[in-house]
Design a protein around this motif. Structure first.
Motif, PDB file in Angstrom:
ATOM      1  N   SER A  95      81.023  52.377  48.602  1.00 19.41           N
ATOM      2  CA  SER A  95      82.460  52.674  48.608  1.00 19.41           C
ATOM      3  C   SER A  95      83.204  51.918  49.710  1.00 19.41           C
ATOM      4  O   SER A  95      84.409  51.734  49.631  1.00 19.41           O
ATOM      5  CB  SER A  95      82.696  54.175  48.753  1.00 19.41           C
ATOM      6  N   LEU A  96      82.484  51.473  50.730  1.00 16.74           N
ATOM      7  CA  LEU A  96      83.126  50.778  51.844  1.00 16.74           C
ATOM      8  C   LEU A  96      83.069  49.257  51.718  1.00 16.74           C
ATOM      9  O   LEU A  96      83.522  48.553  52.618  1.00 16.74           O
ATOM     10  CB  LEU A  96      82.473  51.203  53.162  1.00 16.74           C
ATOM     11  N   LEU A  97      82.532  48.748  50.633  1.00 18.26           N
ATOM     12  CA  LEU A  97      82.370  47.306  50.492  1.00 18.26           C
ATOM     13  C   LEU A  97      83.695  46.552  50.408  1.00 18.26           C
ATOM     14  O   LEU A  97      83.815  45.450  50.941  1.00 18.26           O
ATOM     15  CB  LEU A  97      81.542  46.983  49.250  1.00 18.26           C
ATOM     16  N   ASP A  98      84.671  47.113  49.749  1.00 20.72           N
ATOM     17  CA  ASP A  98      85.883  46.348  49.459  1.00 20.72           C
ATOM     18  C   ASP A  98      87.122  46.840  50.198  1.00 20.72           C
ATOM     19  O   ASP A  98      88.242  46.582  49.775  1.00 20.72           O
ATOM     20  CB  ASP A  98      86.139  46.360  47.953  1.00 20.72           C
ATOM     21  N   ARG A  99      86.921  47.542  51.294  1.00 21.01           N
ATOM     22  CA  ARG A  99      88.090  48.001  52.048  1.00 21.01           C
ATOM     23  C   ARG A  99      87.730  48.113  53.526  1.00 21.01           C
ATOM     24  O   ARG A  99      86.563  48.257  53.885  1.00 21.01           O
ATOM     25  CB  ARG A  99      88.584  49.342  51.522  1.00 21.01           C
ATOM     26  N   PRO A 100      88.733  48.054  54.370  1.00 19.18           N
ATOM     27  CA  PRO A 100      88.458  48.242  55.797  1.00 19.18           C
ATOM     28  C   PRO A 100      88.046  49.689  56.074  1.00 19.18           C
ATOM     29  O   PRO A 100      88.473  50.617  55.383  1.00 19.18           O
ATOM     30  CB  PRO A 100      89.786  47.917  56.481  1.00 19.18           C
ATOM     31  N   ILE A 101      87.221  49.860  57.078  1.00 24.84           N
ATOM     32  CA  ILE A 101      86.695  51.187  57.398  1.00 24.84           C
ATOM     33  C   ILE A 101      87.694  51.944  58.263  1.00 24.84           C
ATOM     34  O   ILE A 101      88.082  51.486  59.337  1.00 24.84           O
ATOM     35  CB  ILE A 101      85.340  51.079  58.121  1.00 24.84           C
ATOM     36  N   SER A 102      88.097  53.109  57.791  1.00 24.37           N
ATOM     37  CA  SER A 102      88.976  53.972  58.574  1.00 24.37           C
ATOM     38  C   SER A 102      88.115  54.889  59.442  1.00 24.37           C
ATOM     39  O   SER A 102      86.893  54.908  59.326  1.00 24.37           O
ATOM     40  CB  SER A 102      89.861  54.805  57.642  1.00 24.37           C
ATOM     41  N   GLU A 103      88.762  55.675  60.276  1.00 23.65           N
ATOM     42  CA  GLU A 103      88.022  56.624  61.120  1.00 23.65           C
ATOM     43  C   GLU A 103      87.298  57.658  60.264  1.00 23.65           C
ATOM     44  O   GLU A 103      86.170  58.028  60.556  1.00 23.65           O
ATOM     45  CB  GLU A 103      88.982  57.320  62.090  1.00 23.65           C
ATOM     46  N   LEU A 104      87.932  58.096  59.203  1.00 15.69           N
ATOM     47  CA  LEU A 104      87.299  59.057  58.295  1.00 15.69           C
ATOM     48  C   LEU A 104      86.070  58.446  57.611  1.00 15.69           C
ATOM     49  O   LEU A 104      85.033  59.093  57.487  1.00 15.69           O
ATOM     50  CB  LEU A 104      88.304  59.527  57.244  1.00 15.69           C
ATOM     51  N   ASP A 105      86.198  57.173  57.199  1.00 15.07           N
ATOM     52  CA  ASP A 105      85.061  56.486  56.580  1.00 15.07           C
ATOM     53  C   ASP A 105      83.915  56.311  57.568  1.00 15.07           C
ATOM     54  O   ASP A 105      82.744  56.447  57.202  1.00 15.07           O
ATOM     55  CB  ASP A 105      85.492  55.113  56.055  1.00 15.07           C
ATOM     56  N   ALA A 106      84.244  56.005  58.814  1.00 15.07           N
ATOM     57  CA  ALA A 106      83.208  55.838  59.834  1.00 15.07           C
ATOM     58  C   ALA A 106      82.456  57.147  60.058  1.00 15.07           C
ATOM     59  O   ALA A 106      81.222  57.153  60.189  1.00 15.07           O
ATOM     60  CB  ALA A 106      83.825  55.346  61.137  1.00 15.07           C
ATOM     61  N   ARG A 107      83.190  58.269  60.078  1.00 11.70           N
ATOM     62  CA  ARG A 107      82.531  59.574  60.230  1.00 11.70           C
ATOM     63  C   ARG A 107      81.652  59.880  59.028  1.00 11.70           C
ATOM     64  O   ARG A 107      80.541  60.394  59.174  1.00 11.70           O
ATOM     65  CB  ARG A 107      83.574  60.678  60.401  1.00 11.70           C
ATOM     66  N   ARG A 108      82.134  59.549  57.845  1.00 15.37           N
ATOM     67  CA  ARG A 108      81.347  59.787  56.630  1.00 15.37           C
ATOM     68  C   ARG A 108      80.058  58.955  56.645  1.00 15.37           C
ATOM     69  O   ARG A 108      78.989  59.440  56.273  1.00 15.37           O
ATOM     70  CB  ARG A 108      82.210  59.413  55.424  1.00 15.37           C
ATOM     71  N   LEU A 109      80.149  57.717  57.105  1.00 11.01           N
ATOM     72  CA  LEU A 109      78.980  56.848  57.194  1.00 11.01           C
ATOM     73  C   LEU A 109      77.988  57.369  58.232  1.00 11.01           C
ATOM     74  O   LEU A 109      76.778  57.426  57.981  1.00 11.01           O
ATOM     75  CB  LEU A 109      79.421  55.419  57.535  1.00 11.01           C
ATOM     76  N   ARG A 110      78.489  57.768  59.391  1.00 13.13           N
ATOM     77  CA  ARG A 110      77.600  58.329  60.427  1.00 13.13           C
ATOM     78  C   ARG A 110      76.904  59.591  59.937  1.00 13.13           C
ATOM     79  O   ARG A 110      75.712  59.788  60.165  1.00 13.13           O
ATOM     80  CB  ARG A 110      78.382  58.625  61.702  1.00 13.13           C
ATOM     81  N   ARG A 111      77.655  60.434  59.251  1.00 12.46           N
ATOM     82  CA  ARG A 111      77.091  61.684  58.730  1.00 12.46           C
ATOM     83  C   ARG A 111      75.984  61.397  57.714  1.00 12.46           C
ATOM     84  O   ARG A 111      74.926  62.026  57.730  1.00 12.46           O
ATOM     85  CB  ARG A 111      78.206  62.515  58.091  1.00 12.46           C
TER      86      ARG A 111
END
Length: 84
Positions: A44-60
């Protein structure tokens, strides 16, 4: 065209997994689910810049994979149980 293959090299096509193999898969299922979730997040993160929410989701998702690996590695062996 004819393929020349020794008969011993041809695997049987109708072989089902054994009960021990199915049990091993079932034991690894939490790790498999965590890996799939991490893969979903990465895709889901391949085609967009990573937001803070996305970074938390990835870390989780990464923490869930590590926790599942830890739990699988720390499981105590039950006599007769196959841990793959």
């Amino acid at each position: 065209m004819k393929n020349i293959v020794p008969l011993a090299a041809v695997p049987p096509l109708d072989v089902e997994p054994s009960a021990a193999e199915l049990d091993a898969i079932e034991a690894e299922m939490p790790l498999i689910r965590a890996d799939v979730e991490l893969l979903d997040v990465c895709i889901s993160l391949l085609d967009r810049p990573i937001s803070e929410l996305d970074a938390r989701r990835l870390r989780r998702a990464r923490r869930r994979v590590l926790a599942a690996r830890r739990d699988l590695a720390n499981r105590t062996a039950i006599p007769g149980e196959v841990i793959a």
